[in-house]
Scaffold this active site. Structure first.
Site, PDB file in Angstrom:
ATOM      1  N   LEU A 132      39.287  60.238  74.482  1.00 50.30           N
ATOM      2  CA  LEU A 132      39.598  59.399  75.645  1.00 50.30           C
ATOM      3  C   LEU A 132      40.879  58.620  75.382  1.00 50.30           C
ATOM      4  CD1 LEU A 132      36.074  58.053  76.670  1.00 50.30           C
ATOM      5  CD2 LEU A 132      37.120  60.304  77.031  1.00 50.30           C
ATOM      6  N   ALA A 133      41.882  58.887  76.201  1.00 55.29           N
ATOM      7  CA  ALA A 133      43.210  58.318  75.935  1.00 55.29           C
ATOM      8  C   ALA A 133      43.931  57.937  77.223  1.00 55.29           C
ATOM      9  CB  ALA A 133      44.037  59.322  75.148  1.00 55.29           C
ATOM     10  N   ARG A 141      46.586  44.642  76.579  1.00 55.27           N
ATOM     11  CA  ARG A 141      46.933  43.595  75.619  1.00 55.27           C
ATOM     12  C   ARG A 141      47.982  44.027  74.603  1.00 55.27           C
ATOM     13  NH1 ARG A 141      40.986  42.537  74.026  1.00 55.27           N
ATOM     14  NH2 ARG A 141      40.828  44.569  75.034  1.00 55.27           N
ATOM     15  N   GLN A 145      42.791  61.686  84.325  1.00 53.99           N
ATOM     16  CA  GLN A 145      41.944  60.647  84.918  1.00 53.99           C
ATOM     17  C   GLN A 145      42.901  59.741  85.689  1.00 53.99           C
ATOM     18  OE1 GLN A 145      40.381  57.504  82.457  1.00 53.99           O
ATOM     19  NE2 GLN A 145      38.526  57.275  83.691  1.00 53.99           N
ATOM     20  N   ASN A 166      29.054  49.464  68.215  1.00 51.41           N
ATOM     21  CA  ASN A 166      29.377  50.832  68.587  1.00 51.41           C
ATOM     22  C   ASN A 166      30.840  51.119  68.251  1.00 51.41           C
ATOM     23  OD1 ASN A 166      29.771  53.245  69.998  1.00 51.41           O
ATOM     24  ND2 ASN A 166      30.099  52.181  71.949  1.00 51.41           N
ATOM     25  N   ASN A 183      42.849  46.969  70.133  1.00 56.73           N
ATOM     26  CA  ASN A 183      42.905  46.473  71.500  1.00 56.73           C
ATOM     27  C   ASN A 183      44.026  45.475  71.729  1.00 56.73           C
ATOM     28  OD1 ASN A 183      40.555  47.915  72.522  1.00 56.73           O
ATOM     29  ND2 ASN A 183      39.407  46.613  71.125  1.00 56.73           N
ATOM     30  N   ASN A 224      78.741  56.897  41.895  1.00 56.58           N
ATOM     31  CA  ASN A 224      78.317  55.497  41.913  1.00 56.58           C
ATOM     32  C   ASN A 224      78.931  54.798  43.124  1.00 56.58           C
ATOM     33  OD1 ASN A 224      76.976  53.198  40.394  1.00 56.58           O
ATOM     34  ND2 ASN A 224      78.995  52.373  40.814  1.00 56.58           N
ATOM     35  N   TYR A 266      79.731  54.976  62.922  1.00 54.32           N
ATOM     36  CA  TYR A 266      79.607  54.943  64.387  1.00 54.32           C
ATOM     37  C   TYR A 266      80.912  54.443  64.985  1.00 54.32           C
ATOM     38  CZ  TYR A 266      77.315  53.883  68.883  1.00 54.32           C
ATOM     39  OH  TYR A 266      76.946  53.830  70.193  1.00 54.32           O
TER      40      TYR A 266
END
Ligand code: UD1
Ligand code: CA
Length: 432
Positions: free
Chosen positions: A10-11, A17, A80, A179, A237, A353, A363
């Protein structure tokens, strides 16, 4: 004979939160030591070799489904659309397995600390007992917001009551057994138990836990098996749970490396993410962060206060010291960068070194460029190597040299200054 096993994960939940920023990923994709929560679950269930795997997705399912296609191709996403509760999600998951006969292992997607051994024990218990449903439970002094396991006479399982539905029942809240959200079911017993689940509860949701109560009421056999480490099965959670899970998994990963002969001086201040390869005999000093995919060879020393990123590779005997960051760096055997250095998109030759304060300026504001430092080269303190650029074998840069992009330093030469120029033989005599 063992019955075939299907896995339903179940995802679909949002993880309100955890969604503290607008761009927060859906809960199951929140990273934990370099991989999503759901990847931790995938790894835990993998050894069970389920014949079918269904993952119920909903909230930001485009992202979750894309991740599944890439990282878990055996899993079938099932939509779902509205998150009406774990019972509703589980019913949709089973609808995607219309012809399946056997056992269903249900796992919630927010339990990154799930361990295969516990899952295997759950399935074994389920088989031995010939149960219709078997619940994996944990024990904590205070089970907080978790669902409580309510037992009747003789300790027999009765039902699961959510903490939020027991605010006026201190006797229920005092129950220490909770649970974990992991269950094994006989699919024939589960299907009917998921029809017309009530939503008359504090969250207005269909509870998967109610299906278990129903199976029990209908005379079915409900078994339980309890994990040794309850704290590991609380689920993630909120941010505090995430930090606790990260910390526990970090310790687990460090312990595995220690047992394999990696000298991690202080595991409490060292972060080694998932999928890091470290050879026995390497030494990791405190306050070091090694990101996923990096590799550290035998005899290497890393840290203290080092950060390895972007699949950096340290060949045997390479040394990375304090306040050194590497990103996509390849250090050949015996290469060293001991202090205050940035090495990004770089290959450093054997025994080269890299002096204190060296920077690969990789960059240019638009694109990243590579730097190549040859074997046995010596890069002086405070050198800036503006990529793309290379420093040849045995070449030397003076302290504070700035080597511009494209102005490769020839093997064996010495360059100094800003911009760096080759030191004339005459200069060399006066400075030696
Ligand atoms: C659930 C259990 C609780 C248990 C706890 C263990 C129920 C009713 N309660 O509570 O007994 O102690 O887990 O961690 O099952 N999900 C969906 N669709 C939904 C709702 C949830 O897919 O409509 C998924 C979530 O993404 C999550 C999992 O199911 O991965 C659990 O949902 P969550 O809301 O976190 O349940 P808890 O309140 O933690
Ligand atoms: Ca949860």
């Amino acid at each position: 004979m063992t019955r075939p096993l299907a896995l339903v994960v179940l995802a679909a939940g949002q993880g309100k939160r955890l969604a503290v920023r607008d761009d927060s990923p859906p809960k199951v994709l929140v990273p934990c030591l370099g991989v999503p929560l759901l990847e931790h679950v995938r790894r835990a269930v993998e050894p069970l070799q389920a014949a079918e795997t269904v993952v119920v997705t909903g909230h930001r399912r485009d992202l979750v489904d894309a991740w599944l296609a890439e990282a878990w191709p055996a899993a079938r996403p099932v939509l779902q659309a509205e998150q009406l509760g774990t019972g509703h999600a589980l019913r949709l998951g089973l609808e995607a397995l219309p012809a399946f006969a056997g056992d269903v292992l249900v796992v919630y997607g927010d339990v990154p600390q799930a361990e295969s051994a516990d899952l295997q024990r759950l399935v074994a218990r389920h088989h031995e007992a010939g149960a219709d449903a078997t619940v994996l439970t944990g024990v904590l002094p205070d089970a907080g917001a978790l669902g409580r396991i309510v037992r009747g006479a003789g300790g027999r399982f009765e039902t699961i009551v959510e903490a939020r539905d027991a605010t006026d029942r201190p006797d229920v809240l005092a129950i220490r057994e909770f649970n974990t959200g992991i269950y094994a079911f006989r699919v024939e017993a589960l299907r009917p138990a998921l029809v017309n689940l009530s939503r008359a509860n504090a969250q207005g949701e269909e509870y998967a836990t109610d299906a278990i109560g129903r199976i029990r009421e209908g005379g079915g056999v409900v078994e339980t098996t309890t994990v040794a480490d309850g704290a590991a099965w609380q689920g993630v959670n909120d941010l505090a749970d995430l930090a606790a899970a990260t910390s526990a998994i970090r310790r687990r990963v460090a312990t595995a490396h220690l047992k394999a002969g990696v000298d991690i001086v202080d595991p409490d201040t060292t972060v080694i993410e998932m999928d890091v390869t470290i050879a026995a005999g390497a030494r990791i000093l405190p306050f070091t962060h090694v990101e996923r995919g990096c590799s550290i060879g035998a005899g290497c020393t890393v840290g203290p206060f080092a950060r390895l990123r972007g699949k950096s590779v340290l060949e045997p005997g390479a040394e990375i010291g304090n306040f050194v960051e590497t990103k996509a760096a390849l250090l050949h055997a015996g290469a060293k960068a001991k202090h205050l250095t940035y090495l990004g998109d770089v290959e450093v030759g054997a025994k080269a070194n890299v002096g204190c304060g060296t920077i690969t300026a990789n960059y240019d504001g638009v694109r990243k460029h590579r730097t190549v430092i040859g074997p046995a080269a010596r890069i002086g303190s405070g050198t800036v190597l503006v990529a793309p650029v290379s420093v040849g074998e045995g070449a030397v840069t003076g302290a504070g040299a700035v080597v511009p992009a494209g102005r490769d330093v020839a093997p064996g030469t010495t360059v100094v200054g800003v911009p760096a120029r080759v030191l004339a033989p005459r200069d060399e005599e006066t400075t030696s």
